[in-house]
Design an enzyme around this catalytic site. Structure first.
Site, PDB file in Angstrom:
ATOM      1  CD  GLU A  96      -5.645   0.576   2.818  1.00  0.00           C
ATOM      2  OE1 GLU A  96      -5.396   1.511   1.973  1.00  0.00           O
ATOM      3  OE2 GLU A  96      -6.809   0.465   3.495  1.00  0.00           O
ATOM      4  N   GLY A 130      -7.480 -11.185  10.128  1.00  0.00           N
ATOM      5  CA  GLY A 130      -6.859 -12.541   9.526  1.00  0.00           C
ATOM      6  C   GLY A 130      -5.590 -12.369   8.781  1.00  0.00           C
ATOM      7  CD  GLU A 166      -7.042 -11.343  20.157  1.00  0.00           C
ATOM      8  OE1 GLU A 166      -6.261 -12.210  21.096  1.00  0.00           O
ATOM      9  OE2 GLU A 166      -6.768 -11.119  19.056  1.00  0.00           O
ATOM     10  CE  LYS A 215      -9.779  -1.857  13.499  1.00  0.00           C
ATOM     11  NZ  LYS A 215     -10.632  -3.260  13.626  1.00  0.00           N
ATOM     12  CG  ASP A 275     -10.096  -3.385  16.924  1.00  0.00           C
ATOM     13  OD1 ASP A 275      -8.918  -3.305  16.893  1.00  0.00           O
ATOM     14  OD2 ASP A 275     -10.980  -3.603  16.329  1.00  0.00           O
ATOM     15  CB  VAL A 318      -8.658   1.573   8.932  1.00  0.00           C
ATOM     16  CG1 VAL A 318     -10.483   1.371   9.310  1.00  0.00           C
ATOM     17  CG2 VAL A 318      -8.146   2.468  10.008  1.00  0.00           C
ATOM     18  CB  VAL A 321       8.352  -2.048  -7.055  1.00  0.00           C
ATOM     19  CG1 VAL A 321       9.612  -1.170  -6.546  1.00  0.00           C
ATOM     20  CG2 VAL A 321       7.688  -2.384  -5.782  1.00  0.00           C
TER      21      VAL A 321
END
Ligand code: HSE
Length: 428
Positions: A126, A299, A187, A202, A198, A129, A32
Site C-alpha cells: 500500500e 512522511g 532531497e 508509481k 519517482d 504509491v 487481527v
C-alpha cells in the site's frame, strides 16, 4: 500463539512503523484476532535504532536471520538489493511481506509476485504509491467489479509543492526547489522527484493494477518538471489552468498508455485544487464514474499508517486462513509506445504580427491532422512587431504533436515556439 512481525530498515518510515506497532498493539491485535508481536527490527545502524527508544533486545543488524524468524516481514530498506534478497528469503521461509519499495516493484515486480504465489504468502504494498492514501487497495480491490478507463495521479509531493510554490509565490523552478529542500520535502539531490522517476514507478504500479496487466518502469514514458518555467505557470493561470506533474495510466483501444509529464490541468478539475506537497489520485471507471482519493503522499507517520494497515491485513489472513490479492495480469494488454499517447496540448509562440500569419499556422496544424480548439493572441512582451499566440488543440497523438511543433518551427512567420504543454483532465 502470536503473529511475529519483523521490520527490516528503520529509517524515517520504519521508526514510525515500529512506534505504531508498539503503541497500538492492543487495537491492532483486536483487529487481527490474534496477538501481534514485534520480534525484531533490523538495521545496519543498531545504535541509531536503540537511540530512538526501541528495546535493544529487539534490534539486530542481521536482517538475513531476522526475516526467517517472522510470520510477517516489513521491508523498508528500499532499492533493489539487498531488499529483494530479504523479501525472497522471507517468502521462502513462509512469511508474508509488506513493502513500500515502489522502485523494486516497478522494475521487477513479477519476481516478487511469483515468489509470493509459489510460497502461498501475501505481498502487500500500500505504501508504495501515494504514501498514506489507500489507493492500492482501491485500485487493486475496490475496482475489480468495474473497468478502469483512466487514472490521473499527483503522486509526487515534492514536485507538487514546487509547482504550487511557483504559482503562489512567483518563484522560478530553481528557487522553488531550494524552498522545498529547506522544508524537507525535496532531497539534497532532488533528481528522482524533479525528473519524474519517482512518479514513473508509481505510474507503472497503478497501470498494472488498473488494467490487470504487467506494466514495468521501462514502459513508462517520463518527462519531469525541469523544463517548466515561471512564464508557463503564469500563462497557465491566465488560460484557466494550473501546471501539475501527472502520472497518467490510460486504457486506449489499442492498449495502455502510461506516462509522467507536466500538464495543464483545468482549474475546474478536482486535481487542480491539490496544493502543497499533497497527493491525489483521480480514477475514472466505466460504471463507478470518477473517484478521487486525496491525502499525504510522503512522511514517516503517514506512510507508516499505510504500512501498518498492510500488516493488519496480512496478519488477519493468517488468522482466518485467507489470502490477500494476488497479482492480476490476466488481461495482458499491450503497452503502447510513447508516440501513441493522446492528449490535448497548448503551444505558445511568438509570431509575426501581419496578414496571413494565422492562416499559415492553422494550415501547419491541419497538415499534421491536429484540430485547433482555441486561439488567443496577445502583444508579445519581446521585440516589437511580434504577437504572442496561444493555441490549444483537441486531442492529438504524441507523434502528431511532435510533427506539428517541428512544422511550426520551420514556418518563417514563427519567431519562437516558446512552450508546449499537454492539457489533461477532460472528463471521460
Ligand atoms: N519523494 C516522494 C515525494 C515521496 O516527494 O512525494 C516518496 O515517494
Amino acid at each position: 500463539m502470536s503473529l511475529r512481525v519483523a521490520v527490516v530498515g528503520c529509517g524515517t518510515v520504519g521508526s514510525q512503523v515500529v512506534r505504531l506497532l508498539t503503541t497500538q498493539v492492543e487495537d491492532l491485535s483486536a483487529r487481527v484476532g490474534d496477538r501481534l508481536e514485534l520480534v525484531g527490527v533490523a538495521d545496519l545502524n543498531r545504535e541509531a535504532v536503540i537511540a530512538q527508544g526501541v528495546d535493544p533486545a529487539l534490534v539486530t543488524d542481521d536482517a538475513a536471520d531476522l526475516v526467517t524468524r517472522a510470520d510477517i516481514v516489513v521491508e523498508l530498506i528500499g532499492g533493489a538489493e539487498p531488499a529483494r534478497r530479504f523479501m525472497l528469503a522471507a517468502m521462502a521461509s513462509g512469511a508474508s511481506v509488506v513493502t513500500a519499495n515502489k522502485a523494486l516493484l516497478a522494475a521487477d515486480g513479477p519476481t516478487l509476485y511469483d515468489a509470493a504465489a509459489a510460497a502461498g504468502v501475501d505481498l502487500y504494498y500500500e505504501a508504495a504509491v501515494a504514501g498514506a492514501i489507500p489507493v492500492v487497495r482501491v485500485v487493486r480491490e475496490g475496482m475489480h467489479g468495474d473497468q478502469v478507463k483512466r487514472v490521473l495521479g499527483i503522486v509526487n509531493g515534492t514536485t507538487n509543492y514546487v509547482l504550487d510554490t511557483m504559482a503562489s509565490s512567483d518563484l522560478d523552478l530553481e528557487r522553488a526547489v531550494k524552498d522545498a529542500q529547506r522544508l524537507g520535502y525535496a532531497e539534497a539531490d532532488p533528481t528522482a522527484d524533479v525528473e519524474g522517476h519517482d512518479a514513473a514507478a508509481k505510474a507503472a504500479l497503478l497501470a498494472s493494477m488498473a488494467f490487470h496487466s504487467r506494466v514495468c518502469l521501462a514502459d513508462v514514458s517520463c518527462e519531469g518538471i525541469g523544463g517548466v518555467t515561471a512564464d508557463d505557470v503564469a500563462w497557465a493561470a491566465r488560460t484557466g489552468h494550473v501546471v501539475k506533474l501527472l502520472a497518467v495510466a490510460e486504457r486506449l483501444d489499442a492498449g495502455i498508455s502510461v506516462r509522467v509529464h507536466p500538464a495543464l490541468v483545468p482549474l475546474t478539475h478536482p486535481l487542480a485544487s491539490v496544493r502543497g506537497a499533497l497527493n491525489a489520485v483521480f480514477i475514472e471507471a466505466e460504471h463507478a464514474g470518477p473517484i478521487m482519493l486525496y491525502g499525504q503522499g510522503a512522511g514517516g507517520e503517514p506512510t507508516a499508517s499505510a504500512v501498518v494497515s498492510d500488516v493488519v491485513s496480512a496478519a488477519r489472513n493468517r488468522v482466518t486462513g485467507g489470502q490477500g490479492p494476488r497479482e492480476s495480469a490476466y488481461a495482458n494488454v499491450p503497452v503502447l509506445p510513447p508516440e501513441a499517447a493522446v492528449s490535448r496540448f497548448q503551444v505558445r509562440m511568438d509570431v509575426a504580427d501581419r496578414t496571413g500569419v494565422l492562416a499559415k499556422i492553422s494550415a501547419a496544424l491541419a497538415d499534421a491532422d491536429v484540430s485547433i480548439e482555441s486561439v488567443r493572441q496577445n502583444p508579445s512582451p519581446g521585440p516589437r512587431g511580434l504577437a504572442h499566440l496561444v493555441i490549444t488543440t483537441h486531442g492529438a497523438t504524441e507523434a502528431a504533436r511532435v510533427a506539428t511543433i517541428a512544422a511550426l518551427e520551420r514556418l518563417d512567420v514563427v519567431d519562437t515556439v516558446v512552450s508546449v504543454l499537454r492539457v489533461e483532465g477532460d472528463m471521460l
